[in-house]
Design an enzyme around this catalytic site. Structure first.
Site, PDB file in Angstrom:
ATOM      1  CB  VAL A  75      12.134  -6.109   5.186  1.00  0.00           C
ATOM      2  CG1 VAL A  75      12.877  -4.853   5.578  1.00  0.00           C
ATOM      3  CG2 VAL A  75      10.834  -5.837   4.192  1.00  0.00           C
ATOM      4  CG  ASN A 101       7.792   2.639   7.593  1.00  0.00           C
ATOM      5  OD1 ASN A 101       6.796   3.276   7.622  1.00  0.00           O
ATOM      6  ND2 ASN A 101       8.532   2.907   6.729  1.00  0.00           N
ATOM      7  CE1 TYR A 165       0.181  -1.726   1.854  1.00  0.00           C
ATOM      8  CE2 TYR A 165      -2.101  -0.909   2.145  1.00  0.00           C
ATOM      9  CZ  TYR A 165      -0.800  -0.818   2.426  1.00  0.00           C
ATOM     10  OH  TYR A 165      -0.258   0.548   3.187  1.00  0.00           O
ATOM     11  CB  ALA A 166      -6.699  -5.362   2.867  1.00  0.00           C
ATOM     12  CB  ALA A 167      -4.411 -10.278   2.959  1.00  0.00           C
ATOM     13  CE  LYS A 169       1.030  -2.204   5.176  1.00  0.00           C
ATOM     14  NZ  LYS A 169       2.150  -1.891   6.015  1.00  0.00           N
ATOM     15  CB  ILE A 198       0.253   9.337   4.909  1.00  0.00           C
ATOM     16  CG1 ILE A 198      -0.474   8.651   6.288  1.00  0.00           C
ATOM     17  CG2 ILE A 198       1.232  10.009   5.382  1.00  0.00           C
ATOM     18  CD1 ILE A 198      -1.177   9.557   7.186  1.00  0.00           C
TER      19      ILE A 198
HETATM   20  P1  NAD Z   1       7.171   4.633   0.474  1.00  0.00           P
HETATM   21  O1  NAD Z   1       6.686   3.869  -0.613  1.00  0.00           O
HETATM   22  O2  NAD Z   1       7.157   6.233   0.201  1.00  0.00           O
HETATM   23  O3  NAD Z   1       8.187   4.080   1.300  1.00  0.00           O
HETATM   24  C1  NAD Z   1       8.384   2.715   1.257  1.00  0.00           C
HETATM   25  C2  NAD Z   1       9.810   2.202   1.884  1.00  0.00           C
HETATM   26  O4  NAD Z   1       9.719   1.264   2.131  1.00  0.00           O
HETATM   27  C3  NAD Z   1      11.052   2.731   1.223  1.00  0.00           C
HETATM   28  O5  NAD Z   1      12.023   3.315   2.006  1.00  0.00           O
HETATM   29  C4  NAD Z   1      11.497   1.608   0.539  1.00  0.00           C
HETATM   30  O6  NAD Z   1      12.781   1.634   0.133  1.00  0.00           O
HETATM   31  C5  NAD Z   1      11.176   0.444   1.504  1.00  0.00           C
HETATM   32  N1  NAD Z   1      11.126  -0.691   1.246  1.00  0.00           N
HETATM   33  C6  NAD Z   1      10.216  -1.077   0.264  1.00  0.00           C
HETATM   34  N2  NAD Z   1      10.417  -2.673   0.113  1.00  0.00           N
HETATM   35  C7  NAD Z   1      11.348  -2.905   0.796  1.00  0.00           C
HETATM   36  C8  NAD Z   1      11.971  -4.047   1.005  1.00  0.00           C
HETATM   37  N3  NAD Z   1      11.695  -5.197   0.359  1.00  0.00           N
HETATM   38  N4  NAD Z   1      13.184  -4.197   2.110  1.00  0.00           N
HETATM   39  C9  NAD Z   1      13.379  -3.000   2.397  1.00  0.00           C
HETATM   40  N5  NAD Z   1      12.958  -1.851   2.449  1.00  0.00           N
HETATM   41  C10 NAD Z   1      11.753  -1.668   1.408  1.00  0.00           C
HETATM   42  O7  NAD Z   1       5.849   4.361   1.471  1.00  0.00           O
HETATM   43  P2  NAD Z   1       5.095   5.224   2.372  1.00  0.00           P
HETATM   44  O8  NAD Z   1       3.825   5.821   2.213  1.00  0.00           O
HETATM   45  O9  NAD Z   1       6.442   5.876   3.286  1.00  0.00           O
HETATM   46  O10 NAD Z   1       4.746   3.905   3.642  1.00  0.00           O
HETATM   47  C11 NAD Z   1       5.209   3.442   4.552  1.00  0.00           C
HETATM   48  C12 NAD Z   1       4.678   2.460   5.389  1.00  0.00           C
HETATM   49  O11 NAD Z   1       3.206   2.832   5.779  1.00  0.00           O
HETATM   50  C13 NAD Z   1       4.100   1.177   4.604  1.00  0.00           C
HETATM   51  O12 NAD Z   1       4.383  -0.050   5.113  1.00  0.00           O
HETATM   52  C14 NAD Z   1       2.763   1.411   4.090  1.00  0.00           C
HETATM   53  O13 NAD Z   1       2.015   0.107   3.685  1.00  0.00           O
HETATM   54  C15 NAD Z   1       2.306   1.915   5.044  1.00  0.00           C
HETATM   55  N6  NAD Z   1       0.940   3.133   4.972  1.00  0.00           N
HETATM   56  C16 NAD Z   1       1.149   4.038   4.018  1.00  0.00           C
HETATM   57  C17 NAD Z   1       0.163   4.929   3.939  1.00  0.00           C
HETATM   58  C18 NAD Z   1       0.126   6.154   2.822  1.00  0.00           C
HETATM   59  O14 NAD Z   1      -0.922   6.617   2.910  1.00  0.00           O
HETATM   60  N7  NAD Z   1       1.310   6.523   2.409  1.00  0.00           N
HETATM   61  C19 NAD Z   1      -1.163   4.494   4.373  1.00  0.00           C
HETATM   62  C20 NAD Z   1      -1.410   3.279   5.224  1.00  0.00           C
HETATM   63  C21 NAD Z   1      -0.073   2.813   5.447  1.00  0.00           C
END
Ligand code: NAD
Length: 257
Positions: A75, A101, A165-167, A169, A198
């Protein structure tokens, strides 16, 4: 009794005939979002770093009776994002819903954080969102489309050890509000969801003691599920979300309070 004037029944498959693109769809929150959108009747483009990784999500979507295709795209690559949006339009016949996402963490205290770890998190989380919003704007303007950006509670509150990460987001929240203003005239809505803690592979990396402490600090007393984030996406992209734009919905069990 349900008041049908204030609680319209939109039916379960209210996204039939629409096409959704979900980045980071191979696992965790993105996988749950893709499957939930498919359950509402949308065709789904499942994006991950490799098509092979996203294929099992696409297969789960197809099992729900919709078209779904897996794509491998980094991405953070602007040209690849633009080419991917074109492929999705060709393969699935349009684009109505974009869910940014994909995200990564590279946690470290500021004093020890490398420039590479700062840049890569910004490039995937923030620039990756910009790449897909920019690439999808034209098709979304043609159909009063919806954009959902997945931010994080720490984009609102900040977090020690997560300056990068915070910056990224927090940047997603500013981008969301600005895009909402730019595209409102074309009836495109753009909202952010800020998940709390999550249960996914991303948070599985947190050690047990820290995870227990974090769970204790959540007013609702438990970690959230990917399906709870997906349900919020369904709400925002469905008919019930039509009059909401530029907002950040915190789905965090009260963690940010
Ligand atoms: P995860 O690590 O389980 O999955 C991340 C996904 O992003 C994977 O499918 C991976 O292939 C894809 N990805 C990573 N880098 C990529 C790239 N350069 N190009 C294309 N795809 C890429 O993460 P998650 O916990 O499912 O988190 C999903 C989103 O939610 C993220 O943006 C994360 O920051 C946000 N988030 C998660 C939580 C949590 O507690 N899990 C909390 C707040 C925000």
């Amino acid at each position: 009794m349900t008041d049908t004037k204030t609680s319209p029944d939109f039916g379960k498959r209210f996204l039939e005939g629409q096409v959704a693109l979900v980045t980071g769809a191979s696992r965790g929150i993105g996988r749950a979002i893709a499957i939930s959108l498919a359950a509402r009747g949308a065709s789904v483009a499942c994006i991950a770093t490799s098509a092979a990784n996203a294929e099992s999500t696409a297969e789960a979507c197809r099992a729900l009776g919709v078209k779904a295709v897996a794509y491998g795209v980094d991405v953070s690559d602007t040209a690849a994002a633009a080419a991917n949006v074109k492929s999705v339009m060709d393969d699935l016949g349009g684009l109505n819903i974009l869910v940014n996402n994909a995200g990564i963490t590279k946690d470290q205290i500021l004093m020890r954080m490398s420039e590479d770890d700062f840049d890569s998190v910004i490039n995937v989380n923030l620039k990756g969102t910009w790449n897909f919003v920019k690439a999808a704007t034209r098709p979304l303007m043609k159909c009063a489309g919806r954009i959902i950006n997945i931010s994080s509670v720490v984009g609102v509150t900040g977090n020690a050890g997560q300056v990068n990460y915070a910056a990224s987001k927090a940047g997603v929240l500013g981008l969301t509000r600005s895009v909402a203003k730019e595209l409102a005239g074309r009836k495109v809505t753009c909202n952010a969801i800020a998940p709390g803690f999550i249960e996914t592979d991303m948070t599985a990396a947190i050690d047990e003691v820290a995870a227990a402490k974090l769970t204790d600090s959540i007013p609702l007393g438990r970690i959230g599920s990917a399906e709870e984030i997906a349900a919020t996406v369904d709400f925002l992209v469905g008919p019930a979300g039509a009059y909401i734009t530029g907002q950040t919905i915190l789905v965090d069990g009260g963690l940010s309070l």
